[in-house]
Design a protein around this motif. Structure first.
Motif, PDB file in Angstrom:
ATOM      1  N   MET A  54      -7.875  -6.470   6.468  1.00 48.13           N
ATOM      2  CA  MET A  54      -9.018  -5.591   6.696  1.00 48.13           C
ATOM      3  C   MET A  54      -9.544  -5.052   5.369  1.00 48.13           C
ATOM      4  SD  MET A  54      -8.282  -3.455  10.184  1.00 48.13           S
ATOM      5  CE  MET A  54      -6.669  -2.826   9.688  1.00 48.13           C
ATOM      6  N   ALA A  55      -8.646  -4.590   4.522  1.00 50.33           N
ATOM      7  CA  ALA A  55      -9.046  -4.040   3.228  1.00 50.33           C
ATOM      8  C   ALA A  55      -9.749  -5.093   2.377  1.00 50.33           C
ATOM      9  CB  ALA A  55      -7.828  -3.477   2.506  1.00 50.33           C
ATOM     10  N   SER A  56      -9.264  -6.332   2.433  1.00 47.81           N
ATOM     11  CA  SER A  56      -9.868  -7.417   1.655  1.00 47.81           C
ATOM     12  C   SER A  56     -11.270  -7.749   2.142  1.00 47.81           C
ATOM     13  CB  SER A  56      -8.986  -8.668   1.728  1.00 47.81           C
ATOM     14  OG  SER A  56      -7.714  -8.420   1.150  1.00 47.81           O
ATOM     15  N   ALA A  57     -11.505  -7.514   3.435  1.00 46.61           N
ATOM     16  CA  ALA A  57     -12.827  -7.793   4.012  1.00 46.61           C
ATOM     17  C   ALA A  57     -13.808  -6.648   3.788  1.00 46.61           C
ATOM     18  CB  ALA A  57     -12.692  -8.068   5.508  1.00 46.61           C
ATOM     19  N   GLY A  58     -13.318  -5.553   3.191  1.00 45.05           N
ATOM     20  CA  GLY A  58     -14.218  -4.446   2.908  1.00 45.05           C
ATOM     21  C   GLY A  58     -14.105  -3.270   3.842  1.00 45.05           C
ATOM     22  N   VAL A  59     -13.129  -3.294   4.753  1.00 44.86           N
ATOM     23  CA  VAL A  59     -12.925  -2.164   5.646  1.00 44.86           C
ATOM     24  C   VAL A  59     -12.316  -1.016   4.828  1.00 44.86           C
ATOM     25  CG1 VAL A  59     -11.701  -1.314   7.682  1.00 44.86           C
ATOM     26  CG2 VAL A  59     -12.607  -3.656   7.647  1.00 44.86           C
ATOM     27  N   PRO A  60     -12.957   0.143   4.800  1.00 46.92           N
ATOM     28  CA  PRO A  60     -12.488   1.242   3.941  1.00 46.92           C
ATOM     29  C   PRO A  60     -11.325   2.017   4.565  1.00 46.92           C
ATOM     30  CG  PRO A  60     -14.455   1.925   5.098  1.00 46.92           C
ATOM     31  CD  PRO A  60     -14.222   0.493   5.493  1.00 46.92           C
ATOM     32  N   VAL A  61     -10.210   1.354   4.736  1.00 45.90           N
ATOM     33  CA  VAL A  61      -9.045   1.989   5.334  1.00 45.90           C
ATOM     34  C   VAL A  61      -7.867   1.881   4.361  1.00 45.90           C
ATOM     35  CG1 VAL A  61      -8.287  -0.111   6.526  1.00 45.90           C
ATOM     36  CG2 VAL A  61      -7.597   2.129   7.411  1.00 45.90           C
ATOM     37  N   ASN A  62      -7.104   2.962   4.248  1.00 44.27           N
ATOM     38  CA  ASN A  62      -5.903   2.936   3.410  1.00 44.27           C
ATOM     39  C   ASN A  62      -4.870   2.062   4.107  1.00 44.27           C
ATOM     40  OD1 ASN A  62      -3.172   3.741   2.491  1.00 44.27           O
ATOM     41  ND2 ASN A  62      -4.311   5.203   1.228  1.00 44.27           N
ATOM     42  N   ARG A  63      -4.567   0.915   3.502  1.00 46.64           N
ATOM     43  CA  ARG A  63      -3.713  -0.056   4.197  1.00 46.64           C
ATOM     44  C   ARG A  63      -2.296   0.453   4.396  1.00 46.64           C
ATOM     45  NH1 ARG A  63      -1.229  -3.883   0.475  1.00 46.64           N
ATOM     46  NH2 ARG A  63      -1.774  -3.415  -1.682  1.00 46.64           N
ATOM     47  N   TYR A  64      -1.810   1.311   3.502  1.00 45.57           N
ATOM     48  CA  TYR A  64      -0.449   1.823   3.654  1.00 45.57           C
ATOM     49  C   TYR A  64      -0.379   2.831   4.805  1.00 45.57           C
ATOM     50  CZ  TYR A  64      -0.019  -0.294  -0.939  1.00 45.57           C
ATOM     51  OH  TYR A  64      -0.022  -1.181  -1.988  1.00 45.57           O
ATOM     52  N   LEU A  65      -1.385   3.719   4.862  1.00 39.86           N
ATOM     53  CA  LEU A  65      -1.412   4.699   5.944  1.00 39.86           C
ATOM     54  C   LEU A  65      -1.654   4.022   7.294  1.00 39.86           C
ATOM     55  CD1 LEU A  65      -3.420   7.676   4.370  1.00 39.86           C
ATOM     56  CD2 LEU A  65      -0.934   7.439   4.649  1.00 39.86           C
ATOM     57  N   PHE A  66      -2.492   2.979   7.279  1.00 38.25           N
ATOM     58  CA  PHE A  66      -2.771   2.285   8.540  1.00 38.25           C
ATOM     59  C   PHE A  66      -1.499   1.610   9.066  1.00 38.25           C
ATOM     60  CE2 PHE A  66      -4.147  -1.203  11.241  1.00 38.25           C
ATOM     61  CZ  PHE A  66      -5.099  -0.596  12.041  1.00 38.25           C
ATOM     62  N   ALA A  67      -0.764   0.956   8.181  1.00 36.06           N
ATOM     63  CA  ALA A  67       0.489   0.316   8.592  1.00 36.06           C
ATOM     64  C   ALA A  67       1.481   1.356   9.095  1.00 36.06           C
ATOM     65  CB  ALA A  67       1.079  -0.471   7.426  1.00 36.06           C
ATOM     66  N   LEU A  68       1.517   2.522   8.435  1.00 33.33           N
ATOM     67  CA  LEU A  68       2.397   3.602   8.875  1.00 33.33           C
ATOM     68  C   LEU A  68       1.995   4.103  10.251  1.00 33.33           C
ATOM     69  CD1 LEU A  68       4.675   5.627   8.307  1.00 33.33           C
ATOM     70  CD2 LEU A  68       2.981   7.079   7.149  1.00 33.33           C
ATOM     71  N   LEU A  69       0.687   4.254  10.472  1.00 38.07           N
ATOM     72  CA  LEU A  69       0.188   4.699  11.776  1.00 38.07           C
ATOM     73  C   LEU A  69       0.614   3.732  12.876  1.00 38.07           C
ATOM     74  CD1 LEU A  69      -1.644   6.540  13.528  1.00 38.07           C
ATOM     75  CD2 LEU A  69      -3.562   5.047  12.882  1.00 38.07           C
ATOM     76  N   ALA A  70       0.487   2.439  12.601  1.00 33.26           N
ATOM     77  CA  ALA A  70       0.871   1.427  13.587  1.00 33.26           C
ATOM     78  C   ALA A  70       2.357   1.508  13.911  1.00 33.26           C
ATOM     79  CB  ALA A  70       0.515   0.041  13.067  1.00 33.26           C
ATOM     80  N   ARG A  71       3.185   1.737  12.892  1.00 34.04           N
ATOM     81  CA  ARG A  71       4.633   1.809  13.113  1.00 34.04           C
ATOM     82  C   ARG A  71       5.018   3.090  13.858  1.00 34.04           C
ATOM     83  NH1 ARG A  71       4.408  -0.065   7.596  1.00 34.04           N
ATOM     84  NH2 ARG A  71       4.861  -2.302   7.521  1.00 34.04           N
TER      85      ARG A  71
END
Length: 332
Positions: A54-71
């Motif tokens: 998502m981040a590589s496609a330009g989605v402005p989301v913190n990838r570390y926080l997003f992964a943490l949220l999912a977990r």
């Protein structure tokens, strides 16, 4: 001892602030400068990989926080691969829900009433968001992949707008449209007047395709069907130009001439009795219903008035007068 208590209190405060900040981040809409951002989650991707894509496609989301949220929410292993679209005012939590539910980006293709199957194939092949895996297939080969009962595709696909995810196989569109036509035809057939001169649902579909091409006036379709049903019952030739045009194929140049009406083909209803061998178009729902719920009328003829409507007649003398009246008006 007092120092330890202060450190504990400070740690609790920091934790509360961190939890509050994380909660705020998860619920706060992501800031985007574009109306929508497309991205793809690859098969086999976990939360971390999906966040990176998502981040590589330009989605402005913190990838570390997003992964943490999912977990933390127990959904890290439930993310579905596919093509998605981030719309404005979407929060990280809503984005995660989108990925878990598989709410893929929706594309659309519209199949128009009255098109031939050839026109449908051209539209499907031209759509940029479909996976083009039927282009090299003949009509017969395509039908073999989606139907066990029919070999000729004409008329067997319901004209409608179909939604699909980016990268969907063309075969999926054909399957959906084919099944939709079978379902509509079945319901119309089951509700029919059993005295109608059709041997099976396919003959009703052929009639519906003729009605579809004969008039653009929805209000006249039942009357048109009534005329053709009367002709079938009395053994008259259908004598309908659209079937002749269909039989001409690529020879048709926009005009139909006397020699065309006299040139025999399997679809020439001026030279052959009964229905043509297959449908001649993709009929819509109203034409299907008209073919199976035709108007109860004594009319055996009709002629175009020149304003989009038709003049119906019960006998040949009245019909000839109508032809002279309206054809003369159109040539003046």
């Amino acid at each position: 001892m007092a120092l330890i208590k202060k450190l504990v209190v400070a740690g609790v405060v920091v934790s509360i602030v961190a939890v509050g900040s994380f909660s705020w981040w998860a619920k706060h809409p992501l800031t985007t400068a574009e109306p929508a951002i497309e991205f793809t989650v690859n098969p086999g991707s976990g939360a971390g990989a999906a966040a990176q894509q998502m981040a590589s496609a330009g989605v402005p989301v913190n990838r570390y926080l997003f992964a943490l949220l999912a977990r933390l929410t127990g959904q890290a292993s439930r993310i579905k691969a596919g093509s998605y679209e981030l719309k404005p005012n979407t929060s990280p939590r809503q984005l995660l829900t989108q990925l878990v539910r598989g709410e893929f980006a929706q594309e659309a293709i519209t199949i128009i009433e009255g098109w031939t199957f050839r026109q449908m194939r051209q539209a499907v092949a031209a759509h940029l968001r479909l996976k083009h895996d039927t282009i090299k297939l003949s009509d017969k080969e395509l039908m073999e992949k989606i139907s066990a009962d029919y070999k000729d595709p004409e008329g067997l696909f319901f004209p409608d707008t179909y939604l699909f995810a980016k990268g969907t196989s063309e075969l999926d569109i054909y399957r959906k449209a084919h099944q939709a036509m079978l379902d509509h035809l079945k319901r119309a057939w089951e509700a029919r007047d059993t005295s109608l001169p059709y041997k099976n649902p396919y003959e009703a579909l052929i009639m519906a395709s003729i009605v579809e091409k004969e008039t653009g006036q929805k209000s006249e379709r039942n009357m048109i069907a009534g005329v053709f049903v009367n002709r079938l019952r009395t053994g008259m030739l259908l004598q309908t130009d659209p079937t002749v045009i269909y039989g001409m194929g690529e020879r048709f140049d926009g005009q139909i001439r006397k020699k065309d009406l006299e040139t025999d083909t399997p679809y020439n209803t001026y030279t052959r009795g009964g229905l043509p061998p297959t449908p001649i178009s993709l009929p819509g729902l109203q034409s299907l219903r008209a073919a199976l719920e035709p108007a109860k009328t004594p009319a055996l003829y009709f002629v175009a008035r020149g304003d989009g409507t038709s003049q119906f007649s019960d006998n040949l003398n009245d019909h000839n007068r109508a032809v002279n009246q309206y054809q003369r008006r159109m040539t003046q």
